[in-house]
Design an enzyme around this catalytic site. Sequence first.
Site, PDB file in Angstrom:
ATOM      1  CD  GLU A  66      -3.019  -1.083   2.344  1.00 48.88           C
ATOM      2  OE1 GLU A  66      -3.003  -0.063   3.199  1.00 48.88           O
ATOM      3  OE2 GLU A  66      -3.797  -2.008   2.519  1.00 48.88           O
ATOM      4  NE  ARG A 118      -3.279   2.279   4.643  1.00 52.97           N
ATOM      5  CZ  ARG A 118      -3.353   1.935   5.808  1.00 52.97           C
ATOM      6  NH1 ARG A 118      -2.628   2.606   6.969  1.00 52.97           N
ATOM      7  NH2 ARG A 118      -4.045   0.801   6.001  1.00 52.97           N
ATOM      8  CB  THR A 248      -7.106   3.830  15.813  1.00 52.62           C
ATOM      9  OG1 THR A 248      -8.364   2.973  14.965  1.00 52.62           O
ATOM     10  CG2 THR A 248      -7.040   3.053  17.093  1.00 52.62           C
ATOM     11  CG  ASN A 268     -13.639   1.879  13.609  1.00 51.61           C
ATOM     12  OD1 ASN A 268     -12.879   2.013  12.953  1.00 51.61           O
ATOM     13  ND2 ASN A 268     -13.918   1.106  14.477  1.00 51.61           N
ATOM     14  CG  ASP A 313     -14.848  -0.166  10.424  1.00 49.01           C
ATOM     15  OD1 ASP A 313     -14.192   0.730  11.146  1.00 49.01           O
ATOM     16  OD2 ASP A 313     -14.532  -1.073   9.765  1.00 49.01           O
ATOM     17  CE  LYS A 340     -13.208   2.102   6.356  1.00 47.12           C
ATOM     18  NZ  LYS A 340     -13.328   1.063   7.782  1.00 47.12           N
ATOM     19  CB  CYS A 623      -5.854 -13.543   7.629  1.00 50.74           C
ATOM     20  SG  CYS A 623      -5.214 -12.433   8.803  1.00 50.74           S
ATOM     21  CG  HIS A 624      -6.556 -17.838   6.604  1.00 51.13           C
ATOM     22  ND1 HIS A 624      -5.394 -18.369   5.763  1.00 51.13           N
ATOM     23  CD2 HIS A 624      -5.831 -17.739   7.961  1.00 51.13           C
ATOM     24  CE1 HIS A 624      -4.315 -18.553   6.332  1.00 51.13           C
ATOM     25  NE2 HIS A 624      -4.668 -18.332   7.681  1.00 51.13           N
TER      26      HIS A 624
HETATM   27  O1  LIG Z   1     -10.202   1.076  13.241  1.00 49.59           O
HETATM   28  C1  LIG Z   1      -8.784   0.810  12.948  1.00 49.59           C
HETATM   29  O2  LIG Z   1      -8.107   0.853  13.788  1.00 49.59           O
HETATM   30  C2  LIG Z   1      -8.544   0.287  11.723  1.00 49.59           C
HETATM   31  C3  LIG Z   1      -7.235  -0.010  11.463  1.00 49.59           C
HETATM   32  C4  LIG Z   1      -6.810  -0.304   9.745  1.00 49.59           C
HETATM   33  C5  LIG Z   1      -5.415  -0.391   9.518  1.00 49.59           C
HETATM   34  O3  LIG Z   1      -4.530  -0.123  10.590  1.00 49.59           O
HETATM   35  O4  LIG Z   1      -4.955  -0.782   8.630  1.00 49.59           O
HETATM   36  C6  LIG Z   1      -7.960  -0.369   9.151  1.00 49.59           C
HETATM   37  C7  LIG Z   1      -9.055   0.160   9.556  1.00 49.59           C
HETATM   38  N1  LIG Z   1      -9.617   0.267  10.697  1.00 49.59           N
HETATM   39  C8  LIG Z   1     -10.466  -0.126   8.910  1.00 49.59           C
HETATM   40  O5  LIG Z   1     -11.425   0.041   9.316  1.00 49.59           O
HETATM   41  C9  LIG Z   1     -10.111  -0.487   7.292  1.00 49.59           C
HETATM   42  O6  LIG Z   1     -11.286  -0.590   6.676  1.00 49.59           O
HETATM   43  C10 LIG Z   1      -8.971  -0.803   6.904  1.00 49.59           C
HETATM   44  C11 LIG Z   1      -8.541  -1.051   5.701  1.00 49.59           C
HETATM   45  C12 LIG Z   1      -7.164  -1.316   5.589  1.00 49.59           C
HETATM   46  C13 LIG Z   1      -6.228  -1.906   4.773  1.00 49.59           C
HETATM   47  O7  LIG Z   1      -4.991  -1.471   4.772  1.00 49.59           O
HETATM   48  O8  LIG Z   1      -6.689  -2.650   3.841  1.00 49.59           O
HETATM   49  N2  LIG Z   1      -6.687  -0.832   6.913  1.00 49.59           N
HETATM   50  C14 LIG Z   1      -7.728  -0.661   7.621  1.00 49.59           C
HETATM   51 CA   LIG Z   2     -11.692   0.361  11.532  1.00 47.63          CA
END
Ligand SMILES: O=C(O)c1cc(C(=O)O)c2c(n1)C(=O)C(=O)c1cc(C(=O)O)[nH]c1-2
Ligand SMILES: [Ca+2]
Length: 708
Positions: A66, A118, A248, A268, A313, A340, A623-624
């Site tokens: 990313e 990122r 966060t 969120n 979220d 979002k 993850c899976h």
């Molecule tokens: O609420 C959080 O702390 C948090 C952290 C992260 C993250 O650190 O990548 C994502 C999200 N939320 C989130 O809601 C989200 O849709 C998301 C997509 C991604 C990604 O890198 O694909 N990270 C995150």
């Molecule tokens: Ca989130």
Amino acid sequence: AFSADEGQGQTGEAIIHADDHPGDWMTYGRTYSEQRYSPLDQINRSNVGNLKLAWYLDLDTNRGQEGTPLVVDGVMYATTNWSMMKAIDAATGKLLWSYDPRVPGNIADKGCCDTVNRGAAYWNGKVYFGTFDGRLIALDAKTGKLVWSVNTIPPEAELGKQRSYTVDGAPRIAKGRVIIGNGGSEFGARGFVTAFDAETGKVDWRFFTVPNPKNEPDHAASDSVLMNKAYQTWSPTGAWTRQGGGGTVWDSIVYDPVSDLVYLGVGNGSPWNYKYRSEGKGDNLFLGSIVALKPETGEYVWHFQETPMDQWDFTSVQQIMTLDLPINGETRHVVVHAPKNGFFYIIDAKTGEFISGKNYVYVNWASGLDPKTGRPIYNPDALYTLTGKDWYGIPGDLGGHNFAAMAFSPKTGLVYIPAQQVPFLYTNQKGGFLPHPDSWNLGLDMNKVGIPDSPEAKAAFVKDLKGWIVAWDPQKQAEAWRVDHKGPWNGGILATGGDLLFQGLANGEFHAYDATNGTDLFHFAADSGIIAPPVTYLAKGKQYVAVEVGWGGIYPFFLGGLARTSGWTVNHSHVIAFSLDGKAGPMPKQNDQGFLPVKPPEKFDASRTDNGYFQFQTYCAACHGDNAEGAGVLPDLRWSGSIRHTDAFYNVVGRGALTAYGMDRFDGNMNPNEIEDIRQYLIKRANETYQREVDARKNAAGIPEQLP
Ligand SMILES: O=C(O)c1cc(C(=O)O)c2c(n1)C(=O)C(=O)c1cc(C(=O)O)[nH]c1-2
Ligand SMILES: [Ca+2]
């Protein structure tokens, strides 16, 4: 006295005057305005059809990429998955040095969404980046040698009992202060950002985005605004007081030298369920907000809350961009934001005053915004934690726009948003809030977060999956035109002075479009889905366009088999760069078939598979893949050798045999019987789907483009 108190500093001035040296890409969004517009125009509409691969560099991780590479004086600084940093000769692709902070593999499941990174920040001869295990690292930009490294998570702070913190966003630097946040709200976290002295790594100030659960001082810059303003918007005994409340700041932190403010994009609620989190009371500041602070002290200046009472979220962490925009005949300096929740906001950059807002994607949770206050006009059915009924939300938890960066062209006056539609069914957890350590703790029913494996349910869901570019006219607050893609989760966008847009897609193609009308002018098959944003720069006077390639992030991880509808790719990660006279292509052919179906054991214990499904959805699906169907990045467990024997499976899932590869051990979360239930469930799923997965590959390429 603080060493950075001498105004902007030399690098700050260089970033402010980025257009005087347009060959560099010195900060995340190129300029402090984060418009991701480069004036370079050697590559333009008339010649982009001749663009060619100039070089590529294979990465040593095959997960989601990313990163936005920086380019300073002909050297590219790219961060990759697992928080690794590469310095690359931007003209040739030659690796100059690399740095691996050796993030422990068992940290992967402390974050929701892949061990991504990122990007980096550059300041005064040093490069800075965060690590998934919570460090902020400064390296010498010439040599790659460590200058300092700090743990950004204060052990003594009141952070909720889960303390699930990961860092994957790019740091930003304002007036000699490196500012970084973190992720974790899906598990249990209390959001905050910290500003560190760029030279020494010493903490300068810290700002928490949600109140202290006892309304006590944290001895932080946020104390007074949290105690006097934010605490009153929370119930005193909701689950937030134990979980952290969320908020966060995992992506956007922007310094605007014009208003001299730092903007935080706040995330969120934790848990998501508003009824459980805050007993259904209050707006829960500063969730779903932009918060403006003074760079020197972290002192609160203003906030604008986009999503009060968040339960979807709906993070407001998405990229914050500043613009000078003609509004009612006068030019105003504004923040524009496409979070979002699906609305495009225009906010006064100095004061936070709401100017206007309009939905840039279809939304069903609100009928619009109050024209005076910008507060959403809720659809009462969307407040599912208050109604107690299920809610099929659009946007869903992945948003109308996620981390993929948008761009603005001052030549066309349009903002280009990588938009998407991914619905989500929100179902309350039954019997009150029950958290589990090291798992997603949403206050939702984990048996319902996925899509039932029936042709009807899948077809209905897939029909609603969409991905496209919205060319948004911020003056009219209206869509000008769009470019449709195959599905959601495409890369970020770059706009250039050559009247071009560049974007990589989920299906592995890299494209150039005409910025005035969206005409597709160039494409290149890059081997793997692209989710990162491109950059452009000059090396030895010649223009290049570069992007990180590597399919991943939360969409393919969680959606699993359903993510194939964006185009099947396997993860082969690289950085690739194009020029008009490149000579490096085409790329060597890779295995693009991924994990092939293997005939599973025939027998399983049907009395265990229901609990196996629950355990799988709670601990494994993120993850899976939903319903244990993989998407070409992490192992597809239906075909894993380890499901063939109880002990082999327990070795991996219980005892951590694959910890070094990012697969944590779960014997602290589940007992051996529960782990065995998962194995029985996986064998069931393998049997149910084996033949149709074999059939889905009966095509010339042997790849599963169809649904599993
Ligand atoms: O609420 C959080 O702390 C948090 C952290 C992260 C993250 O650190 O990548 C994502 C999200 N939320 C989130 O809601 C989200 O849709 C998301 C997509 C991604 C990604 O890198 O694909 N990270 C995150
Ligand atoms: Ca989130």
